[in-house]
Design a protein around this motif. Structure first.
Motif, mmCIF file in Angstrom:
data_model
loop_
_atom_site.group_PDB
_atom_site.id
_atom_site.type_symbol
_atom_site.label_atom_id
_atom_site.label_comp_id
_atom_site.label_asym_id
_atom_site.label_seq_id
_atom_site.Cartn_x
_atom_site.Cartn_y
_atom_site.Cartn_z
ATOM 1 N N ILE A 102 0.861 -1.181 0.000
ATOM 2 C CA ILE A 102 0.000 0.000 0.000
ATOM 3 C C ILE A 102 0.893 1.225 0.000
ATOM 4 O O ILE A 102 2.099 1.119 0.251
ATOM 5 C CB ILE A 102 -0.962 0.028 1.211
ATOM 6 C CG1 ILE A 102 -0.170 0.047 2.521
ATOM 7 C CG2 ILE A 102 -1.923 -1.134 1.168
ATOM 8 C CD1 ILE A 102 -1.035 0.264 3.755
ATOM 9 N N GLU A 103 0.320 2.357 -0.278
ATOM 10 C CA GLU A 103 1.079 3.601 -0.221
ATOM 11 C C GLU A 103 0.904 4.210 1.167
ATOM 12 O O GLU A 103 -0.207 4.296 1.673
ATOM 13 C CB GLU A 103 0.587 4.592 -1.284
ATOM 14 C CG GLU A 103 0.912 4.162 -2.694
ATOM 15 C CD GLU A 103 2.401 4.168 -3.000
ATOM 16 O OE1 GLU A 103 3.118 5.039 -2.472
ATOM 17 O OE2 GLU A 103 2.849 3.285 -3.750
ATOM 18 N N GLY A 104 2.016 4.600 1.761
ATOM 19 C CA GLY A 104 1.981 5.281 3.039
ATOM 20 C C GLY A 104 2.538 6.681 2.873
ATOM 21 O O GLY A 104 3.277 6.967 1.928
ATOM 22 N N MET A 105 2.182 7.561 3.765
ATOM 23 C CA MET A 105 2.652 8.937 3.700
ATOM 24 C C MET A 105 3.719 9.143 4.785
ATOM 25 O O MET A 105 3.610 8.592 5.878
ATOM 26 C CB MET A 105 1.500 9.909 3.937
ATOM 27 C CG MET A 105 0.313 9.669 3.010
ATOM 28 S SD MET A 105 0.731 9.848 1.279
ATOM 29 C CE MET A 105 0.594 11.583 1.097
ATOM 30 N N VAL A 106 4.734 9.928 4.459
ATOM 31 C CA VAL A 106 5.755 10.262 5.435
ATOM 32 C C VAL A 106 6.165 11.717 5.217
ATOM 33 O O VAL A 106 6.220 12.198 4.084
ATOM 34 C CB VAL A 106 6.975 9.309 5.315
ATOM 35 C CG1 VAL A 106 7.678 9.450 3.986
ATOM 36 C CG2 VAL A 106 7.954 9.528 6.460
ATOM 37 N N ASP A 116 16.478 7.292 4.930
ATOM 38 C CA ASP A 116 15.881 6.709 6.134
ATOM 39 C C ASP A 116 14.365 6.920 6.119
ATOM 40 O O ASP A 116 13.599 6.055 6.539
ATOM 41 C CB ASP A 116 16.477 7.333 7.401
ATOM 42 C CG ASP A 116 17.880 6.815 7.694
ATOM 43 O OD1 ASP A 116 18.287 5.791 7.106
ATOM 44 O OD2 ASP A 116 18.579 7.457 8.504
ATOM 45 N N LYS A 117 13.944 8.087 5.656
ATOM 46 C CA LYS A 117 12.504 8.403 5.644
ATOM 47 C C LYS A 117 11.718 7.534 4.653
ATOM 48 O O LYS A 117 10.586 7.184 4.910
ATOM 49 C CB LYS A 117 12.281 9.880 5.300
ATOM 50 C CG LYS A 117 12.667 10.816 6.410
ATOM 51 C CD LYS A 117 11.659 10.713 7.529
ATOM 52 C CE LYS A 117 11.916 11.788 8.561
ATOM 53 N NZ LYS A 117 10.826 11.858 9.537
ATOM 54 N N SER A 137 16.470 0.400 6.820
ATOM 55 C CA SER A 137 17.148 1.450 6.052
ATOM 56 C C SER A 137 17.473 0.967 4.653
ATOM 57 O O SER A 137 17.752 -0.207 4.427
ATOM 58 C CB SER A 137 18.436 1.872 6.743
ATOM 59 O OG SER A 137 18.130 2.493 7.957
ATOM 60 N N VAL A 138 17.480 1.896 3.744
ATOM 61 C CA VAL A 138 17.868 1.629 2.374
ATOM 62 C C VAL A 138 19.372 1.393 2.359
ATOM 63 O O VAL A 138 20.115 1.978 3.146
ATOM 64 C CB VAL A 138 17.486 2.812 1.465
ATOM 65 C CG1 VAL A 138 17.980 2.590 0.051
ATOM 66 C CG2 VAL A 138 15.992 3.040 1.480
ATOM 67 N N SER A 139 19.821 0.527 1.474
ATOM 68 C CA SER A 139 21.244 0.223 1.364
ATOM 69 C C SER A 139 22.065 1.498 1.220
ATOM 70 O O SER A 139 21.701 2.388 0.462
ATOM 71 C CB SER A 139 21.484 -0.679 0.155
ATOM 72 O OG SER A 139 22.850 -0.758 -0.129
#
Length: 147
Positions: A102-106, A116-117, A137-139
């Motif tokens: 699903i799409e989430g908002m940040v 990180d976000k 975390s993203v690589s």
């Protein structure tokens, strides 16, 4: 502007229980029945066009081609659903099963680490109840383009 809200994908994972397995398999079986019904309607329409002959031969060929294309699309859907049903039968209890995204908002603000976000986020659910929210975390190998 000090902050902005952006979308990020959120993966939904379910802990496999007997109840989940039963409902998931029932949903897949219902979907297969709906596809079978659509394919039967296509066959009926194709036969009706043949019997009624209210269209020109060129229109008839075009309609048959459209019906055959739709029938092939439905058959592909049925094969995919049957594959998913076999996979569902083999799901191990208490394992994690990815149900979808699903799409989430940040909110991203000046000074935040963007990666990180927008990191990989997962919601772990068991019988509809949220058990855990994971953020990975993203690589660090992934860097913005041009750097």
């Amino acid at each position: 502007m000090a902050a902005i809200t952006v979308q990020r994908p959120v993966i939904i994972k379910t802990i496999v229980t007997e109840a989940f397995k039963r409902l998931y398999m029932a949903d897949l079986e219902d979907a297969i029945k709906r596809v079978d019904a659509i394919m039967q309607q296509i066959d009926v329409q194709a036969r009706r066009f043949e019997l009624e002959r209210q269209v020109t031969p060129q229109q008839s060929r075009s309609l048959r081609a459209q019906l055959e294309l739709e029938r092939q699309r439905q058959e592909a859907t049925k094969i995919e659903l049957q594959t998913r049903l076999r996979e569902a039968q083999d799901l191990e209890l208490n394992s994690e099963f990815t149900q979808g995204t699903i799409e989430g908002m940040v909110e991203v603000a000046v000074g935040d680490n963007l990666f990180d976000k927008i990191s990989r986020t997962e919601i772990i659910v068991k019988d509809g109840i949220v058990l855990e929210i994971r953020e990975t975390s993203v690589s660090p190998l992934i860097t913005p383009a041009g750097r």
